[in-house]
Scaffold this active site. Structure first.
Site, mmCIF file in Angstrom:
data_model
loop_
_atom_site.group_PDB
_atom_site.id
_atom_site.type_symbol
_atom_site.label_atom_id
_atom_site.label_comp_id
_atom_site.label_asym_id
_atom_site.label_seq_id
_atom_site.Cartn_x
_atom_site.Cartn_y
_atom_site.Cartn_z
ATOM 1 N N PRO A 243 0.808 -1.233 0.000
ATOM 2 C CA PRO A 243 0.000 0.000 0.000
ATOM 3 C C PRO A 243 0.838 1.279 0.000
ATOM 4 O O PRO A 243 0.555 2.212 -0.757
ATOM 5 C CB PRO A 243 -0.837 -0.128 1.285
ATOM 6 C CG PRO A 243 -0.999 -1.602 1.454
ATOM 7 C CD PRO A 243 0.321 -2.187 1.024
ATOM 8 N N GLU A 245 3.917 1.579 -1.095
ATOM 9 C CA GLU A 245 4.569 1.651 -2.402
ATOM 10 C C GLU A 245 3.621 2.245 -3.440
ATOM 11 O O GLU A 245 4.011 3.099 -4.246
ATOM 12 C CB GLU A 245 5.005 0.253 -2.839
ATOM 13 C CG GLU A 245 5.557 0.194 -4.253
ATOM 14 C CD GLU A 245 5.895 -1.216 -4.707
ATOM 15 O OE1 GLU A 245 6.034 -1.426 -5.928
ATOM 16 O OE2 GLU A 245 6.016 -2.113 -3.844
ATOM 17 N N THR A 368 -0.706 -3.399 -11.898
ATOM 18 C CA THR A 368 -1.374 -2.772 -13.037
ATOM 19 C C THR A 368 -2.725 -2.182 -12.646
ATOM 20 O O THR A 368 -3.299 -2.526 -11.603
ATOM 21 C CB THR A 368 -1.604 -3.806 -14.160
ATOM 22 O OG1 THR A 368 -2.515 -4.819 -13.663
ATOM 23 C CG2 THR A 368 -0.304 -4.456 -14.605
#
Length: 382
Positions: A243, A245, A368
């Site tokens: 989270p 990051e 992604t």
């Protein structure tokens, strides 16, 4: 819009970071982009000036500041500085939390002083040629052999893969079924270990100065003393740190998009066509108004997430929302700014063109957009 997330000490730190980047990075940025890698010495200089290492405990040579807003300041200033910058956010936002929160006292004494000083550069190796977002597909394996682990496998798309001295490798350490979360552990591979080799510095579309490499492990004997955290808890360690990051990526996305918007707005006021500034045409004025509004809204949400992470309340779902929305917004903003620049927007000497190349990966690394939406959707119970 006035931001309230920062205190005076954060803005003072911002001036230090901004001055450092202007003095130590900007003069070399173009050369580093051409070389495909930054000079390692810039990390040592950053450590000396507190631009990295601030979130390492003081007893190990760091600044002892556990406040993610300082991380955000660095991320914003790097984004505003533009292409050619080092991967300081990887060092401080991604690798540092693993080393500071999971290391044993002995490991801290071995690694943290050099890490805080910029003498040891960190990386984390998750992605493999056949496993990207699906961590359960990881094939890199470590077999126990007495007081060592014998590591074999390959990783790819590893940021700072060439420059790194400490590589946190996600490896399968159990014969559990492929989907078993307790099958993974984190092993720290150090530069020079026999059997550890680096492949080519990958030729990316953007972020040219930040080296990205393939890594290979051929029966690398990793001491048990280099296991980070608990054996079999690697997946959970990753989930705990992701989270923050993702929030770091969101912070840089909004800052980078705002920087390109600002220079595009100035361009639209000065560039003339048909006897008037291009920004005065209603369509262009509306585009600029929409971008400015969306950036303000995104900034409010990101700042709320910053407040949450400082309070220890940022959830994986909130981080996923911030990551996918802001990076997709950055793509749209930069694309619109290229269009407003016309032919000049396609010329690499203009910041907007290089930002167009650099921004594209934002919706891919760190998880992604599709994975982020999956996290949000599952939380909705669908």
């Amino acid at each position: 819009m006035r931001r309230t997330v920062y205190e005076p000490e954060h803005e003072q730190f911002r001036e230090v970071v901004r001055e450092f980047l202007a003095r130590e990075v900007a003069p070399h940025a173009q050369a580093w982009e051409k070389a495909g890698i930054v000079d390692r010495l810039v990390y040592q200089s950053a450590g000396k000036h507190g631009v990295i290492g601030f979130n390492v405990p003081e007893e190990f040579g760091g600044g002892g500041v556990d406040d993610f807003r300082f991380n955000a300041v660095v991320a914003e200033e790097l984004a505003r500085a533009g292409p050619g910058t080092p991967a300081f956010t990887l060092h401080s936002d991604i690798v540092a939390p693993y080393l500071t929160s999971l290391s044993t006292q002995e490991q801290k004494q071995r690694w943290l002083p050099g890490f805080a000083a910029g003498e040891l550069i960190g990386a984390i190796a998750m992605s493999e040629p056949g496993a990207g977002s699906d961590l359960a597909g990881i094939r890199t394996r470590a077999e126990a052999d007495g007081d060592t682990w014998v590591l074999s496998g390959a990783k790819t798309f590893i940021s700072s893969g060439i420059n790194s001295d400490l590589v946190i490798v996600v490896a399968r350490t159990s014969a559990s079924p492929i989907r078993g979360h307790r099958a993974f552990s984190l092993l720290v591979v150090e530069r020079g270990m026999p059997g550890f080799t680096r492949g080519r510095n990958l030729d990316k579309v953007g972020l040219k100065s930040q080296d990205t490499a393939e890594l290979f492990f051929d029966q690398v004997r990793v001491p048990a003393a280099n296991v980070l955290g608990e054996v079999g808890r690697g997946f959970y360690h990753l989930m705990h740190n992701l989270p923050a990051e993702r929030l770091s990526i969101a912070v840089s996305a909004v800052a980078g998009a705002r920087a390109i918007f600002t220079c595009t707005l100035e361009y639209a006021k000065n560039r003339t066509a048909f006897g008037q500034p291009i920004g005065s045409f209603q369509h262009n004025r509306f585009v600029l108004a929409e971008l400015d509004t969306e950036l303000d809204i995104a900034q409010v949400f990101v700042d709320r997430c910053l407040e949450a992470v400082v309070a220890g309340e940022l959830s994986a779902v909130e981080a996923a929302k911030a990551k996918w929305w802001t990076t997709e917004l950055q793509k749209r903003v930069v694309d619109a700014c290229v269009q407003l620049h016309g032919g000049y927007g396609y010329m690499l000497e203009f910041p907007v063109a290089r930002a167009y190349l650099d921004a594209r990966v934002q919706t891919i690394y760190g998880g992604t957009t599709e994975i982020m939406k999956e996290i949000v959707g599952r939380n909705l119970g669908v």
